[in-house]
Design an enzyme around this catalytic site. Structure first.
Site, short mmCIF file in Angstrom:
data_model
loop_
_atom_site.label_atom_id
_atom_site.label_comp_id
_atom_site.label_asym_id
_atom_site.label_seq_id
_atom_site.Cartn_x
_atom_site.Cartn_y
_atom_site.Cartn_z
N SER A 83 -2.35 3.27 6.16
CA SER A 83 -3.05 2.43 5.18
C SER A 83 -4.55 2.43 5.46
O SER A 83 -5.32 2.93 4.65
CB SER A 83 -2.49 1.00 5.23
OG SER A 83 -3.25 0.14 4.39
N ASP A 93 0.84 -1.20 0.00
CA ASP A 93 0.00 0.00 0.00
C ASP A 93 0.87 1.25 0.00
O ASP A 93 0.97 1.97 0.99
CB ASP A 93 -0.94 0.00 1.21
CG ASP A 93 -2.09 1.01 1.04
OD1 ASP A 93 -2.12 1.69 0.01
OD2 ASP A 93 -2.94 1.09 1.95
#
Length: 447
Positions: free
Chosen positions: A334, A236
């Protein structure tokens, strides 16, 4: 006799007041002439040193004899060990050994089995070193049948897999620490990095695919840059290249609100139990602890592995914002569950892995993994390296705390004020006594 005692008391009080004025003035002069506390070196928690010691021991002793490491409440390293011989080696190295039943190899084997099972959106799992367990969580979107199926997988692994249901939902925080906006939504800028030629913003990968154009204000008048690389799901992280190729002044700072910043001096990996800070464009600066590592989250958009799990809160729009501790960059936001009213769980993409994959380094950092809290001169209005700065979400020191801090001018001013009050009081008492004596004398003469 009584009048003599009063005169002695008044003289002693006056002498004490004069002495207080001298002492208080000296304290104020010294405080003004010296460096203010906010400009001093940041406090060290020893967490980074302890984390390095624990990581070295785990690496040397192996994953079959250890099961992770963490930092205790006193900032000392603790290593989970599977036998007494390994425990002795840990103690000789100056760390605390905690005997456990399952090794790191067993814990990782359990997570591999979970990953191989049919994917269930809204679930997450991580390694809890302190309890020597794999913790599997399911949010409110997970159906009863899916949860039962996953529970069956966990039972097949063994009793060291713990199943928990959690409130809220595991979502990416799209919707740091300055806001950046595109047609995909709003995210937060993470850390400024460079490949040696151009500068970039390293932020979350789910914020937008390659080609996304980002702006720095709500009207779309100021283009920040364009996403040129990234990875999501799986990882991510992404790179936003600055429109003019350069990050500009203060590129080694991360914003923490109220016009303040924290200088970043290097990158590192966190330890379980370490105190960390996160900054985002929605909820500002927040802090908490690392609760687990190597976490896996099954977002609706896809699965992300190798994340850092924390109890720091986050909200939509905080995605991509920086996580740091003691001036060391650790990761970018994230996703997670909960909010900053009720609390929750937030996951972070580790920074070293992302930077290595993208081939970049921190802007302004001469070398990676610089010592935590290395002194540096911050520009006006910025915080010292790794030090906390006044910002949204951080409780500032109270007026009383500032006044009683011996490094400030407060204590000296309090002594000066008290001494002046004492002097005025003694003068008033003397004047009142003389007035009454004169009245008695005048009344007797008149009579």
């Amino acid at each position: 006799m009584r009048h003599a005692r009063r005169r002695i008391v008044r003289r002693v009080t006056r002498l004490a007041a004069v002495g207080g004025l001298l002492v208080g003035s000296a304290m104020v002069t010294r405080a003004v002439a010296s460096e203010p506390p906010d400009a001093s070196a940041p406090p060290r928690t020893l967490a980074r040193t302890a984390s390095g010691a624990g990581a070295d021991l785990v690496s040397r002793l192996g994953t079959d004899r250890t099961a992770g490491h963490w930092v205790d409440s006193d900032g000392r390293p603790v290593v989970a060990v599977t036998d007494e011989r390994t425990a002795e080696a840990v103690r000789r190295a100056g760390a605390t050994a905690k005997p456990v039943r399952h090794s790191m190899s067993e814990l990782r084997s359990a997570t591999a089995t979970l990953r191989a099972a049919p994917r269930v959106s809204g679930t997450a799992w991580s390694l809890d070193y302190r309890s020597n367990e794999v913790v599997v969580r399911g949010d409110r979107t997970v159906s009863g049948s899916d949860w039962s199926r996953l529970t069956g997988v966990a039972q097949g692994i063994g009793g060291f897999v713990r199943m928990e249901r959690t409130e809220g939902t595991f979502t990416t925080r799209l919707n740091g620490a300055e806001p950046i906006l595109s047609t995909a939504g709003r995210c937060s800028a993470g850390f400024n990095v460079t490949d040696g030629t151009n500068d970039f913003i390293l932020t979350a990968g789910h914020c937008g695919p390659t080609g996304s154009v980002w702006f720095g204000d709500g009207r779309g008048d100021r283009q920040v840059g364009r996403t040129v690389a990234g990875s999501f799901p799986g990882d991510d992280f992404s790179l936003v290249e600055y429109a003019n190729g350069k990050a500009g002044d203060g590129a080694d700072l991360v914003a923490v609100g109220d016009g303040k910043g924290v200088r970043i001096t290097g990158t590192g990996e966190p330890a379980v139990g370490q105190r960390v800070f996160r900054s985002g464009s929605t909820s500002g600066l927040r802090d908490g602890r690392v609760t687990a590592l190597d976490a896996t989250v099954n977002y609706p958009e896809g699965t992300v592995t190798g994340l850092i799990e924390t109890d720091v809160c986050a909200e939509p729009g905080d995605s991509g914002g920086p996580m740091f501790s003691e001036g060391i960059a650790l990761g970018v936001t994230s996703g997670g569950s909960g909010d900053c009213d009720k609390g929750g769980t937030t996951f972070f993409q580790p920074l070293p892995e992302a930077m290595e994959s993208l081939g970049v380094r921190l802007v302004g950092s001469g070398r990676q993994d610089a010592a935590a809290g290395t002194s540096a001169t911050a520009p006006p209005g910025a915080a010292a390296p790794g030090a906390q700065a006044p910002a949204t979400g951080v409780e500032g020191s109270t007026l009383l705390a500032r006044l009683t801090d011996r490094r400030n001018v407060g204590p000296g001013l309090l002594i000066v004020a008290g001494s002046l009050v004492a002097l005025v009081a003694t003068r008033w008492i003397r004047a009142e006594a003389d007035r009454k004596a004169y009245q008695r004398h005048y009344s007797a003469t008149w009579g």
